[in-house]
Design an enzyme around this catalytic site. Structure first.
Site, PDB file in Angstrom:
ATOM      1  N   SER A 339      64.806  54.577  52.474  1.00 35.61           N
ATOM      2  CA  SER A 339      64.624  53.136  52.653  1.00 35.61           C
ATOM      3  C   SER A 339      63.724  52.651  51.527  1.00 35.61           C
ATOM      4  CB  SER A 339      63.967  52.833  54.006  1.00 35.61           C
ATOM      5  OG  SER A 339      63.452  51.515  54.053  1.00 35.61           O
ATOM      6  N   THR A 386      14.426  44.018  29.887  1.00 38.46           N
ATOM      7  CA  THR A 386      14.895  43.748  31.244  1.00 38.46           C
ATOM      8  C   THR A 386      14.838  42.245  31.456  1.00 38.46           C
ATOM      9  OG1 THR A 386      12.670  44.026  32.172  1.00 38.46           O
ATOM     10  CG2 THR A 386      14.095  45.968  32.122  1.00 38.46           C
ATOM     11  N   SER A 517      35.664  30.961  12.393  1.00 39.08           N
ATOM     12  CA  SER A 517      35.671  29.520  12.626  1.00 39.08           C
ATOM     13  C   SER A 517      36.564  28.823  11.615  1.00 39.08           C
ATOM     14  CB  SER A 517      34.242  28.957  12.531  1.00 39.08           C
ATOM     15  OG  SER A 517      34.252  27.549  12.620  1.00 39.08           O
ATOM     16  N   SER A 518      37.169  27.737  12.076  1.00 39.71           N
ATOM     17  CA  SER A 518      37.965  26.907  11.171  1.00 39.71           C
ATOM     18  C   SER A 518      37.098  25.875  10.464  1.00 39.71           C
ATOM     19  CB  SER A 518      39.063  26.199  11.960  1.00 39.71           C
ATOM     20  OG  SER A 518      38.489  25.345  12.934  1.00 39.71           O
TER      21      SER A 518
END
Length: 666
Positions: A339, A386, A517-518
């Site tokens: 099945s 920390t 970045s552009s």
């Protein structure tokens, strides 16, 4: 209507198909493939002309196109200009039938012309050799044209099926639906579904719902064809989960061997079914698994896809035509004693175990890469932190060794938890009672599957419980979430430690992978850790889906197993890829900025904590306060103090002593 004449009859159709995918860089090839398939159906006698027309369209996309070339091709597609013009009229009628206004046909043509001009403009503007459109101006241009295109998209999608109904010659008739009332049994409503159910050569299969036409050379059958129409959801076919398909092959082969041992399959049936399963295991037939991963039916469509492919491939190997189910039947023979409800979850568990082996390797190699970097950093001292505040001294090697240790820990946990995937319900059939399977079948099929895979599978103690219980997937997915969470935390650290290069910590350097970045020259982003973060988010989301899907089970079955399967297997694949990319493109190339590490440690109050056992908390706190207020380093402050012994002053000069537990005599 004057512009919609014979010269546009061909390219209008091809353009409409192509434009469905918008302006994504990968838009052309899949669309061209669909156009070519449809073209071959519409004009089978002129297939070579269509290939030339598509080549012309391809040249158009590369700015070397002569429009008169396609005009000529369009004219030659019909027996005469009148027939070509008639085809154009059919296209117009198609749009009208789809609900478009009379003027929409001209609008559609105008839209396609605009898109063609836009693409040409974008090609000129894009400097990238791969023509990846990245500038803000290009995005602005696309947005302005996109509104026009989107307005037509709904009509285009509706019209797609009508193209076939009106232009595609029916098998064996040479005519179209315009002159023939015969209907196809399977109707593809979504343009992104492969046009396999529209092949010129078809065979008719039958299920209890009626006749279904499938491509003559397709290994799948009626159930798969219906599932393709019913579940046009994600476009992600189960064939793209190779380990799942291979695992189905293993399970079906084990079942065939068990049934043969019990005398329920003939020698020939068992031989050719097993040979077909071997093809699945070898990855040769995965293209014949087109059913979407998102499906109703608890995996029945996936199981039947496997049954049909195996049956037809077995028939072919035996020398019989596809569909000769009196010899080998998908249900009666391939699915014998089975099945979906025991085959599918068993195959899923096997595929998880096979994928896990690859993930373990990837995790181990990533951990080893961190260890190698740790050894290369040697004695470089740095500041431990920390809550993003100065804490105590440590070495850079210790920090990277910790990354390796936490990954190795998860490899061990994965190996331990994988045992739950070896408990299977194979042989329980529909709900775990073993209906339609012999008493001996369960023991034999589990034994055969173990021999085939080399994995020691065990039968579930309670098959009815095992049929609906998906708790193992919840537990396992939670483990993948844990691993993803750890990887994401490590990548957060790598991004912080490499931040800068002037205004951040800048204690390590990540490999420069691409301009960042552009608009900001010289900027380089930590793109590899960022992508791993995103993968982790997706895996965490998958885990939530698995949890909700597991909870949604009802009575003796959980119908949501397909989405559980997809999420777990996708998480395994994503994590494996993430580990490989993180190792190859980031970790292996990390270098240390020893000077910055030293400066940050020396100007901090970290050493004051280490002095507490020797001089007491109050005196150490006063020293830390003076360091912060004066801006001097702690060595200079202590050197001026008369209440600090010379031994302690010497100890402060070399903070390395504070990176490990002190001896009792210290």
């Amino acid at each position: 209507m004057e512009e919609l004449t014979n010269e546009y009859a061909v390219d209008l159709l091809a353009f409409r198909l192509a434009c469905l995918d918008g302006l994504a860089p990968s838009w052309w090839r899949p669309a061209a493939h669909r156009a070519e398939r449809l073209a071959a159906l519409a004009f089978p006698s002129t297939a070579s002309e269509w290939r030339r027309s598509l080549a012309a369209l391809d040249r158009l996309m590369n700015e070397s196109f002569d429009y008169s070339e396609l005009r000529s091709l369009a004219t030659r597609m019909g027996a005469s200009k009148r027939q070509a013009a008639g085809n154009a009229q059919v296209l117009v009628h198609m749009l009208k039938r789809a609900g478009a206004d009379p003027g929409e046909a001209d609008s559609a043509l105008a839209t396609m012309k605009v898109l063609r001009d836009l693409r040409r403009t974008l090609r000129h503007r894009a400097n990238d050799p791969n023509r990846v459109f990245v500038t803000e101006q290009i995005l602005h241009d696309f947005a302005s044209y996109e509104r026009h295109f989107r307005a037509m998209a709904a009509e285009v999608v509706k019209a797609f099926d009508l193209v076939v109904d009106y232009l595609v010659p029916l098998p064996g008739t040479g005519g179209s639906k315009a002159t023939n009332t015969r209907q196809y049994s399977v109707k593809i409503e979504d343009p992104h579904v492969t046009l396999c159910a529209r092949n010129a050569k078809m065979r008719t299969e039958r299920d209890f719902l009626g006749n279904v036409e499938v491509p003559e050379d397709a290994y799948y059958g009626a159930h798969t064809a219906r599932a393709m129409v019913n579940f046009p959801i994600s476009g992600f076919a189960i064939g793209k989960l190779p380990e799942l398909v291979k695992s189905l092959g293993f399970v079906k082969k084990a079942a065939a061997l068990a049934n043969h041992r019990l005398g329920d399959l003939t020698n020939e049936q068992a031989k050719y079914i097993c040979n077909a399963c071997d093809d699945l295991i070898a990855g040769r037939l995965h293209d014949h698994f087109p059913v979407d991963v998102y499906q109703g039916g608890a995996g029945t469509s996936t199981n039947m896809n496997a049954n049909e492919v195996i049956a037809n491939r077995a028939l072919e190997l035996w020398g019989y035509p596809l569909g000769s189910y009196d010899r080998i039947h998908p249900n009666n023979d391939v699915n014998l004693s089975q099945s979906t409800n025991d085959v599918y979850p068993t195959a899923v568990r096997l595929s998880i175990l096979r994928c896990q082996a690859t993930l373990e390797i990837a995790l181990g190699e990533l951990a080893a890469a961190f260890e190698e970097r740790a050894s290369s950093f040697g004695p470089i001292m740095k500041l431990g932190r920390t809550q993003l505040q100065d804490a105590v001294p440590m070495t850079l090697a210790q920090e990277f060794t910790a990354f390796a240790s936490t990954i190795y820990e998860d490899v061990a946990r994965l190996r331990g938890i994988s045992a739950i995937m070896r408990e299977i319900n194979l042989g329980g059939t529909a709900i775990g009672t073993g209906i339609n399977a012999s008493r001996e079948y369960q023991r034999i099929v589990v034994e055969e599957l173990s021999k085939l895979t080399g994995i020691a599978f065990i039968a579930a103690a309670d098959l009815i419980e095992a049929c609906w219980d998906t708790g193992a997937f919840v537990l396992y997915s939670g483990m993948l979430k844990r691993t993803a969470t750890k990887l994401s935390k490590i990548c957060n650290d790598l991004r912080l430690l490499s931040s800068g290069p002037r205004g951040g910590l800048n204690e390590i350097n990540l490999p420069s992978m691409q301009p960042g970045s552009s608009i900001m020259p010289g900027k380089v982003n930590p793109v590899i850790p960022e992508v791993v973060n995103q993968i982790a988010f997706q895996v965490i989301g998958h885990d939530l889906t698995v949890t909700m899907a597991s909870e949604a089970g009802q009575l003796q079955l959980n119908a949501m197993e397909p989405v559980i399967t997809f999420c777990v297997l996708q998480s395994l694949q994503l994590l494996t890829s993430a580990c490989d990319v993180l190792r190859n493109k980031c970790v292996s190339g990390i270098t240390a900025n020893a000077k910055n590490c030293t400066v940050h440690l020396e100007v901090s109050t970290a050493v004051a904590t280490a002095l507490t056992p020797s001089i007491g908390y109050e005196r150490a706190a006063s020293i830390a306060k003076e360091v912060l207020h004066s801006g001097r380093n702690i060595r200079d402050v202590i050197a001026e103090r008369d209440d600090i012994s010379e031994d302690i002053k010497l100890m402060v000069a070399d903070a390395r002593a504070f990176t490990e537990p002190a001896s009792r005599g210290h």
